[in-house]
Design an enzyme around this catalytic site. Structure first.
Site, PDB file in Angstrom:
ATOM      1  N   PRO A   1     -11.708  45.991  17.035  1.00  0.00           N
ATOM      2  CA  PRO A   1     -11.642  46.039  18.349  1.00  0.00           C
ATOM      3  C   PRO A   1     -12.985  46.859  19.030  1.00  0.00           C
ATOM      4  O   PRO A   1     -13.219  47.058  19.652  1.00  0.00           O
ATOM      5  CB  PRO A   1     -10.683  47.555  18.290  1.00  0.00           C
ATOM      6  CG  PRO A   1     -10.552  46.919  16.780  1.00  0.00           C
ATOM      7  CD  PRO A   1     -11.060  45.617  15.825  1.00  0.00           C
TER       8      PRO A   1
ATOM      9  N   GLU B   1      -6.730  49.135   7.581  1.00  0.00           N
ATOM     10  CA  GLU B   1      -7.169  50.201   9.007  1.00  0.00           C
ATOM     11  C   GLU B   1      -8.646  50.290   9.632  1.00  0.00           C
ATOM     12  O   GLU B   1      -9.069  50.526  10.304  1.00  0.00           O
ATOM     13  CB  GLU B   1      -7.521  52.148   8.274  1.00  0.00           C
ATOM     14  CG  GLU B   1      -7.729  53.236   8.656  1.00  0.00           C
ATOM     15  CD  GLU B   1      -7.038  53.226  10.245  1.00  0.00           C
ATOM     16  OE1 GLU B   1      -7.322  54.097  11.253  1.00  0.00           O
ATOM     17  OE2 GLU B   1      -5.836  52.941   9.909  1.00  0.00           O
TER      18      GLU B   1
ATOM     19  N   ARG C   1     -13.641  23.607  21.846  1.00  0.00           N
ATOM     20  CA  ARG C   1     -13.047  22.608  22.900  1.00  0.00           C
ATOM     21  C   ARG C   1     -15.078  22.609  23.943  1.00  0.00           C
ATOM     22  O   ARG C   1     -15.258  21.302  24.431  1.00  0.00           O
ATOM     23  CB  ARG C   1     -12.120  23.214  23.539  1.00  0.00           C
ATOM     24  CG  ARG C   1     -13.104  24.306  23.984  1.00  0.00           C
ATOM     25  CD  ARG C   1     -12.081  25.304  25.069  1.00  0.00           C
ATOM     26  NE  ARG C   1     -10.800  24.366  25.766  1.00  0.00           N
ATOM     27  CZ  ARG C   1     -11.776  23.803  27.817  1.00  0.00           C
ATOM     28  NH1 ARG C   1     -12.750  24.137  27.631  1.00  0.00           N
ATOM     29  NH2 ARG C   1     -10.306  23.379  28.036  1.00  0.00           N
TER      30      ARG C   1
ATOM     31  N   ASP D   1     -14.018  24.288  33.755  1.00  0.00           N
ATOM     32  CA  ASP D   1     -13.506  25.338  33.486  1.00  0.00           C
ATOM     33  C   ASP D   1     -14.003  26.205  34.442  1.00  0.00           C
ATOM     34  O   ASP D   1     -14.989  26.983  33.971  1.00  0.00           O
ATOM     35  CB  ASP D   1     -13.323  25.947  32.054  1.00  0.00           C
ATOM     36  CG  ASP D   1     -12.603  24.822  31.187  1.00  0.00           C
ATOM     37  OD1 ASP D   1     -11.761  24.022  32.057  1.00  0.00           O
ATOM     38  OD2 ASP D   1     -12.758  24.540  29.803  1.00  0.00           O
TER      39      ASP D   1
END
Length: 250
Positions: free
Chosen positions: A87, A114, A152, A167
């Site tokens: 993150p 953690e 892809r 896209d």
């Protein structure tokens, strides 16, 4: 392309890597997946991969030894891009997907607990990637998202390679609306221009609708976009339409 995935839960990838576009890409020899449980590289007889943090605090931290050994075991002659799903990493965007799609070998590290021993970040990984400002229980789901977006883009992975080019985000714009048969459904009709067969007009309509949708939903993308003269003209048309609509509603 070869993709190695280091995880404590290899069973999570079985259905994803074997299904749909990802599975077909593997069957066609476009990409090779290898999923490794890095617990197998623990130096502990109990397979320990985590420990309490120095200095105290809650949670457990992944030890460096198992991950360093696992990466070294899957590394061939050329050094791969080693990606830490985290993150705290760089926000993931289509531009990075296109960059990673050019690599021959990628290694994904999916952590739990953690966090990671900082030496993993400093001396092992080449990239830290985040798929959003939220916290997951582990890096597996995030890695699946990134792998899907990369595979892809490989030549031959999609039945129609133009799809990948058009896209959303590939052009810097959100994708235009799509329609298919029937031409009328419950009183809702497909725009006449799409039924006209006039290719140039259809291309212009699609670009205009991409601009309209981007302006309405993700206006910040327009600020980052290098627009050509056609785009600028279409944006002026959209702005004029909005003004006319405002006058008519009054």
């Amino acid at each position: 392309m070869r993709i190695d995935i280091l995880t404590l839960f290899p069973e999570m990838f079985e259905g994803v890597l074997g299904s749909s576009i990802l599975g077909k890409a593997s069957e066609r020899g476009i990409v090779e997946y290898n999923v490794t449980n890095f617990r197998d590289y623990s130096e502990s007889k109990h397979g320990t991969v985590d420990d309490t943090p120095y200095g105290g605090g809650g949670g457990m931290v992944l030890k460096p030894e198992p991950l360093f050994r696992a990466v070294e075991a899957v590394t061939t002659d050329a050094k791969p891009r080693v990606i830490l799903m985290c993150p705290q990493g760089k926000p993931y965007q289509q531009k990075l997907a296109e960059e990673l799609a050019q690599e021959e070998h990628l290694v994904f590290i999916c952590g739990h607990y953690e966090g990671y021993d900082e030496r993993i970040r400093e001396h092992l990984v080449t990239d830290e990637i985040s798929i959003g400002d939220y916290v997951l229980t582990g890096g597996e789901l995030a890695a699946m998202v990134v792998i899907d977006s990369i595979v892809r883009l490989q030549p031959g992975a999609l039945g129609n390679q133009i799809s990948a080019v058009e896209d959303s985000f590939s052009t810097g714009l959100l994708e235009h609306p799509h329609y298919t048969r029937p031409a009328e459904f419950r009183g809702w009709k497909v725009p006449d221009i799409l039924l006209s067969g006039h290719h140039a007009n259809i291309v212009r309509w699609r670009l205009k609708e991409s601009l309209r949708r981007t302006k309405a939903r993700r206006p910040e993308l327009l600020e980052q976009l290098e627009m050509n003269e056609d785009m600028k003209k279409l944006l002026l048309e959209l702005e004029q339409e909005e003004k006319n609509s405002g006058l008519s509603s009054e």
